[in-house]
Design an enzyme around this catalytic site. Structure first.
Site, mmCIF file in Angstrom:
data_model
loop_
_atom_site.group_PDB
_atom_site.id
_atom_site.type_symbol
_atom_site.label_atom_id
_atom_site.label_comp_id
_atom_site.label_asym_id
_atom_site.label_seq_id
_atom_site.Cartn_x
_atom_site.Cartn_y
_atom_site.Cartn_z
ATOM 1 N N ASP A 1 -1.377 -0.963 5.987
ATOM 2 C CA ASP A 1 -1.631 -0.498 7.351
ATOM 3 C C ASP A 1 -3.103 -0.243 7.654
ATOM 4 O O ASP A 1 -3.451 0.034 8.795
ATOM 5 C CB ASP A 1 -0.859 0.801 7.608
ATOM 6 C CG ASP A 1 -1.472 1.985 6.868
ATOM 7 O OD1 ASP A 1 -1.570 3.078 7.436
ATOM 8 O OD2 ASP A 1 -1.868 1.807 5.692
ATOM 9 N N THR B 1 -2.389 1.411 -4.762
ATOM 10 C CA THR B 1 -2.871 2.560 -3.999
ATOM 11 C C THR B 1 -4.170 3.108 -4.574
ATOM 12 O O THR B 1 -4.491 2.875 -5.742
ATOM 13 C CB THR B 1 -1.799 3.672 -3.977
ATOM 14 O OG1 THR B 1 -2.291 4.808 -3.288
ATOM 15 C CG2 THR B 1 -1.409 4.094 -5.390
ATOM 16 N N GLY B 2 -4.886 3.815 -3.753
ATOM 17 C CA GLY B 2 -6.121 4.457 -4.197
ATOM 18 C C GLY B 2 -5.895 5.884 -4.658
ATOM 19 O O GLY B 2 -6.832 6.589 -5.038
ATOM 20 N N ILE C 1 2.455 1.445 -15.111
ATOM 21 C CA ILE C 1 1.485 2.180 -14.296
ATOM 22 C C ILE C 1 0.105 1.937 -14.890
ATOM 23 O O ILE C 1 -0.111 2.119 -16.093
ATOM 24 C CB ILE C 1 1.801 3.706 -14.272
ATOM 25 C CG1 ILE C 1 3.086 3.968 -13.481
ATOM 26 C CG2 ILE C 1 0.662 4.457 -13.605
ATOM 27 C CD1 ILE C 1 4.332 3.929 -14.277
ATOM 28 N N ILE C 2 -0.820 1.503 -14.047
ATOM 29 C CA ILE C 2 -2.182 1.194 -14.507
ATOM 30 C C ILE C 2 -3.181 1.714 -13.482
ATOM 31 O O ILE C 2 -2.920 1.661 -12.272
ATOM 32 C CB ILE C 2 -2.359 -0.328 -14.736
ATOM 33 C CG1 ILE C 2 -3.747 -0.648 -15.298
ATOM 34 C CG2 ILE C 2 -2.082 -1.125 -13.470
ATOM 35 C CD1 ILE C 2 -3.898 -2.079 -15.784
ATOM 36 N N PHE D 1 -18.443 10.016 3.895
ATOM 37 C CA PHE D 1 -17.482 9.494 2.924
ATOM 38 C C PHE D 1 -17.422 7.973 3.014
ATOM 39 O O PHE D 1 -17.409 7.400 4.096
ATOM 40 C CB PHE D 1 -16.096 10.069 3.202
ATOM 41 C CG PHE D 1 -15.021 9.509 2.300
ATOM 42 C CD1 PHE D 1 -14.721 10.121 1.099
ATOM 43 C CD2 PHE D 1 -14.318 8.359 2.651
ATOM 44 C CE1 PHE D 1 -13.742 9.598 0.266
ATOM 45 C CE2 PHE D 1 -13.340 7.834 1.820
ATOM 46 C CZ PHE D 1 -13.054 8.455 0.627
ATOM 47 N N ASP E 1 0.867 -1.170 0.000
ATOM 48 C CA ASP E 1 0.000 0.000 0.000
ATOM 49 C C ASP E 1 0.909 1.227 0.000
ATOM 50 O O ASP E 1 2.111 1.120 0.275
ATOM 51 C CB ASP E 1 -0.876 -0.053 1.257
ATOM 52 C CG ASP E 1 -1.766 1.169 1.389
ATOM 53 O OD1 ASP E 1 -2.290 1.646 0.361
ATOM 54 O OD2 ASP E 1 -1.928 1.664 2.520
ATOM 55 N N LYS E 2 0.366 2.397 -0.299
ATOM 56 C CA LYS E 2 1.188 3.606 -0.282
ATOM 57 C C LYS E 2 0.974 4.414 0.993
ATOM 58 O O LYS E 2 1.863 4.566 1.823
ATOM 59 C CB LYS E 2 0.908 4.494 -1.502
ATOM 60 C CG LYS E 2 1.816 5.729 -1.560
ATOM 61 C CD LYS E 2 1.442 6.648 -2.680
ATOM 62 C CE LYS E 2 0.269 7.526 -2.327
ATOM 63 N NZ LYS E 2 0.550 8.509 -1.264
#
Length: 1095
Positions: free
Chosen positions: A792, A676-677, A734-735, A538, A418-419
């Site tokens: 995390d 990542t989102g 990158i996608i 959200f 994850d980022k």
């Protein structure tokens, strides 16, 4: 208005179930069906208030048990667990066969006693662990809480609390069950809770009672309450709840997560609350989430099981061969050696087969499983105690939550990360915002900021600036807490929200207080109160948050903040497109700097439109079936025709040591993927800053819309790679999530994976939690490599559980990822030490332990095969039966343990300095079918040498100067001593690191055998046991053949192995050898470009 009426009719049909037949089910419908939840009224829970609950349906009691066993269930459950292992079943079968009279050549108890000992050790371990669980359960079940009984509050133990009870909870105490908040000591029924035990988040969360129940603050008021609560059946969704309060003769009111108080949470900053129990015991959401993680087994474990089955086959072939030779030998000697009575021997073939099966059963080491468990358990303690992986700032050590995968850490080929919060700190800082053509930054003095100056001077942006600052200080769910020194501390569910509120403060708009229906802000010295009409929260699906407020002038406004893609598609058709284009350019610049961006928008609402929409929204909010989907559809009706205000940029800095850690992982030939989102530009920039992407690296960017375009793009890039496809190339892929959705379809999946594994780096951005899990799953299946996922947050749990090894970071997003993981660490940089040091060490240790365990057993027990040649294939044993039984348990038990705990190819500093040292473990060079059978053959050859060399020394049957003969047992003990000495020396030869504990294990094992001979020889007749060994030590120690043999035979046996090791370490020197040699000499290693090999 006509538009709203038209949509109102659509929603009414949707809400009240009047859909036409054949309507396609929505995604949420399908998800609900798959989860096994049938939204039938019969399954809805109905709780009667202030009256006894009907006997049907019966609710569970509030007693919880996390223990694995009870007094009655322990023996059957424990035995079931143990005998699921094939090795234990095999040894039980051998132990039973030994009970048949005259079948066993080794006695009746030589397998049974070690098996019972091993099972006893496991049983004691299980009992100790389960007693701890029982004590913890008892402590929880016997806590007390006040329950309303009649006119009084009565102290009742938690285990006696039932559904429908009204309870009183005091400040700083846990909730005994899942409750609905009725009222509290705070105004308007507000309460603050801490959910650290549930999700690890220490930020306080606000809960608010319904207005109709908030006034129930006395016993008399509570007793007057009557009606029912209807809610969904028990489930494990912590953040979801749908229910309805139906008070007698009153309008039903919706109950949601804001009224739910979960077991495991703590009441904070609130004197007391009253609540009604809805879920108890194992039906609470906390207990529903207490499920076991998926069972993961290491690659080494799986390969070992396969080899054990092959050894079973070898064992059976040996038994069959011996039985056949026995028949042939008996038939050949039946007439000449008639006095032995061999006439009917051919009828005893099966009998002989069982005899040899018992004789050779120890080819499978009975102590291997215990040795593995002990070693893994202590290896996990080493990980927990590693001070180099302790994070002092957060007081967080590394934690091995399982010990079954220690060696798997040494074979990782792919890392999926994850980022946010994993590579970055997840400590957000407001950096700047953009409105129109201008970008505004913060300053130490509020009045010095360009934004405040523009606002006061009546700049063309002034109106938009004001709306942006109001949005930042009003559109959130942050809870302010005033400190004794007058400062305000903000508690927020996410660091982003807190950063935005602090950002508004830096421009003079200070959020000061909150009530359930209003917020107060200080706008450049002027106090303003905004009435909160509706909050549309959200979610990861919505990617936006909206608040509908009534401002101080009575106007109704909708403030909305969210991802640019979501906001732009909801803008009014007549919005200023030029400003929109400029703002998109600002967003790209922010993202290029690695900043997290949000778009902000506003809409003015007519009171009549809002009132009509509110009715639809209320109907959606009290629905028990598909409430979330209906609320989303209602929200889409109001979040439209927005006016663009501006954008914000928040910085999330990289964690310490991340670039160095990633560079080292890449040097170790570990592929790093980031999932990542975040926006594509942000993800790419972070990729460069953390050295995942390098300047000059070719980038393939897949950002297509539609299956055909994605197919064409993937196939084109595959063709461009040509022969380099599925080989490592200096390319970054990158996608985005939209393209990934098509790339992972059945027809494109294989081509996409072929392209992906051809790239050194892959970054997937704008991906959902489910897409993260899918990527991990498909790469794991396609490459057959060991994968590791690290994250995390709760959104990383799915991919953590899909990977071979899951690592959780104990971060700002809570502990959900850490709790679902196999290993948890505080910072990403500690992953490097976890893999390169502990992973490589543990893999090397476990491989040597397993191989050595098989080797030492083959060395001793195959000697019985060579002896069978001279004993007429009769199954006669060469060794005393208890010597055979204690070989694994006592005389050779310590060297494998020392090997599994203290051996290491190089020191930790060198392992970190030279990531290439990870290669031997990663490629599985140390343990595979070839290596395993090499060790088996090595053991067979050694067993032959260890048998025939002493046989040659004793071939004339004279061991003493007086010409006396000691019999076969003296010869057997000579051979046994040579075996013990040889296998202990072999352990020393195999190990790379010698410590004082290693010396104790090797030399101590040899000493133990000599002490055993002495003590056992003195048993008879004082102890009526072991008469065959009487005086054995005197016979052995008084012959020069014995003393010469235990020196010469082991040296001759081990000499070829020693020679091979010397040649490998000098002529065919590897990086491992070079580094280890330099470490011993305390000098810098010479430049070496070869590949590291089996160390």
């Amino acid at each position: 208005m006509s538009f709203y009426r038209e949509l109102s009719n659509i929603l009414r049909r949707r809400f009240f179930g009047h859909e036409e037949d054949g309507t396609a089910s929505s995604a949420i419908d399908r998800e609900t069906e798959e989860s096994g939840y049938t939204p039938a009224n019969a399954e809805q829970r109905v709780i009667f208030i202030n009256r006894a609950q009907p006997p049907v349906p019966k609710f569970v009691n509030n007693r919880v048990s996390t223990a694995k066993y009870s007094l009655l269930r322990f023996i059957p459950l424990f035995l079931f667990e143990q005998f699921r292992r094939w090795a234990n079943v095999f040894f039980l079968m051998i132990a039973l066969l030994q009970q048949i009279p005259d079948v066993s050549p080794t006695g009746r108890y030589t397998t049974l006693v070690p098996l019972i000992s091993i099972l006893s050790v496991s049983a004691i371990k299980e009992i100790i662990e389960d007693v701890k669980r029982h004590r913890a359960d008892d402590e929880t079940n016997h806590r007390k809480v006040e329950v309303l009984k009649g006119d009084n509050w009565i102290h009742v133990q938690w285990k006696h609390v039932i559904v429908g009870d009204i309870v009183k909870i005091l400040n700083n105490t846990f909730f005994p069950a899942d409750l609905i908040l009725l009222s509290s000591s705070e105004p308007q029924g507000m309460g603050f809770i801490e959910t650290a035990n549930l999700d690890g988040e220490t930020n306080l969360k606000i809960r608010q009672a319904l207005q109709s129940t908030a006034k129930l603050t006395t016993v008399h008021d509570l007793k007057q309450l009557s009606g029912t609560i209807e809610c969904e059946p028990p489930n494990k969704h912590l953040y979801e709840f749908t229910g309805v309060l139906k008070e007698t003769n009153k309008i039903p009111e919706p109950l949601g997560p804001d009224q739910l108080l979960l077991r495991g949470a703590i009441l904070r900053n609130t004197s007391w609350i009253f609540g009604i129990v809805i879920y108890t015991g194992h039906e609470t959401k906390l207990m529903r989430n207490s499920t076991k993680a998926p069972l993961k087994r290491s690659t080494v474990d799986k390969l070992t099981n396969v080899q054990i089955l092959l050894l079973f086959g070898l064992l059976f072939v040996m038994c069959l061969m011996c039985s056949i030779f026995n028949v042939l030998w008996n038939n050949a000697r039946a007439k000449s050696d008639w006095y032995i009575g061999l006439e009917d021997s051919s009828q005893n073939f099966l009998y002989n087969l069982l005899t040899f099966l018992i004789l050779f059963n120890n080819l499978i080491p009975i102590s291997l499983q215990v040795s593995l468990e002990v070693v893994r358990f202590i290896q996990a303690i080493f990980i927990n105690m590693d001070i180099e992986m302790y994070h002092e700032e957060s007081d967080t050590p590394a934690m091995a939550r399982t010990s079954n995968l220690n060696e798997e850490l040494g074979q990782v080929k792919y890392v999926f990360s994850d980022k946010t919060g994993t590579l970055t700190r997840n400590v957000m800082e407001f950096k700047r915002c953009a409105i129109g053509q201008d970008v505004y930054i913060t300053a130490e003095n509020v009045e010095e900021t360009l934004m405040v100056q523009h606002l006061r001077q009546g700049h063309t942006n002034a109106e938009l600036i004001k709306e942006l600052l109001i949005l930042l200080s009003v559109c959130h769910t942050v809870i302010p807490e005033k400190m004794p020194d007058g400062s305000v501390v903000y508690h927020a569910a996410s660091p982003d929200e807190r950063a935005l509120v602090y950002g508004a403060c830096k421009f003079g708009y200070v959020f000061e207080s909150r009530t359930p229906d209003s917020v107060e802000i200080n706008a450049l010295g002027v106090r303003e109160r905004y009435e909160i009409l509706t909050v549309l929260e959200f979610t990861s699906t919505r990617k936006r948050m909206s608040v509908i407020v009534k401002d101080p002038h009575g106007k109704i406004k909708l403030f909305c903040k969210g991802a640019d893609t979501v906001i732009y598609e909801r803008l009014d058709n007549n919005y200023n497109r030029e400003n929109g284009e400029v703002l998109l350019q600002h967003l790209e610049h922010f993202a290029a700097e690695g900043l997290r961006t949000l778009c902000c928008a506003v809409a003015d609402l007519k009171k009549s439109d809002y009132d009509e929409w509110k009715q639809l929204y209320n109907k959606a909010s009290i629905s028990l079936q598909h409430r979330e989907e209906k609320i989303e559809e209602a929200a889409n009706l109001i979040e439209r025709k927005l006016r663009l205000i501006g954008a914000t940029a928040i910085e999330d800095k990289l964690q310490e040591g991340v670039p160095e850690a990633i560079a080292a992982l890449l040097q170790a030939d570990i592929n790093v993927w980031v999932l990542t989102g975040d926006k594509q530009e942000t993800a790419i920039n972070i990729g460069y800053s953390c050295k995942l992407l390098t300047q000059g690296m070719q980038l393939i960017i897949l950002n297509e819309d539609g299956l055909d375009k994605v197919r064409e793009s993937i196939l084109r890039h595959c063709d461009d790679l040509g022969d380099n496809l599925e080989k490592q190339n200096e390319i970054g892929l990158i996608i985005d999530g939209k393209t990934l959705k098509y790339a992972l379809t059945c027809e494109l999946r294989t081509d996409f994976l072929r392209l992906s594994i051809s790239c050194k780096v892959v970054i997937c951005c704008r991906v959902s939690p489910m897409q993260k899990a899918e990527v991990v799953e498909y790469v794991t299946k396609y490459t057959k490599s060991v994968t590791l996922a690290i994250g995390d947050g709760a959104n990383d749990v799915a991919m953590i559980q899909k990977a071979h090894v899951g690592v959780g970071i104990s971060g700002a997003e809570g502990l959900q990822a850490a709790c679902a993981s196999d290993y948890s660490i505080a910072q990403f940089r500690f992953l490097l030490r976890l893999l390169l040091v502990h992973g490589a060490w543990n893999y090397s240790r476990m491989c040597k332990l397993i191989l050595y365990s098989f080797y030492k057993n083959i060395c001793l027990y195959v000697i019985e095969l060579w002896f069978a040649i001279y004993s007429g294939w009769s199954g006669q044993v060469l060794f005393e039966r208890w010597s055979i039984g204690l070989y694994n348990v006592l005389f050779t038990a310590l060297p494998p343990l020392a090997m599994g705990l203290f051996d290491k190819p190089c020191g930790a500093d060198k392992m970190m300095m030279y990531p290439k040292l990870y290669k031997p473990s990663q490629s599985g060079d140390l343990f595979n079918i070839k290596v395993f059978w090499y060790w088996v053959m090595n053991g067979m050859i050694h067993s032959a040498v260890l048998f025939w060399l002493p046989l040659l020394a004793c071939q004339h049957d004279i061991l003493w100067m007086g010409g006396r003969d000691g019999g076969y047992l003296v010869f057997g003990n000579c051979v046994y001593t040579c075996v013990v000495v040889t296998v202990c020396l072999k352990a020393g030869l195999v190990m790379n690191s010698w410590t004082w504990l290693t010396h104790c294990a090797i030399w101590g094992s040899i000493v133990l055998w000599f002490l055993f001979i002495i003590v056992y020889s003195l048993f008879w007749p004082t102890i009526p046991f072991g008469s065959i060994m009487t005086g054995m030590y005197i016979m052995l120690f008084s012959t020069a053949v014995f003393w010469l043999g235990i020196v010469v035979v082991p040296i001759i046996t081990a000499l070829p192995d020693f020679t091979v090791k010397v040649i490998h370490s000098t002529v065919f020197k590897s990086l491992t050898d070079v580094v280890r040699e330099s470490e011993i000499k305390k000098s810098d290693p010479q430049v070496y470009r070869g590949e590291p090999k089996n160390s």
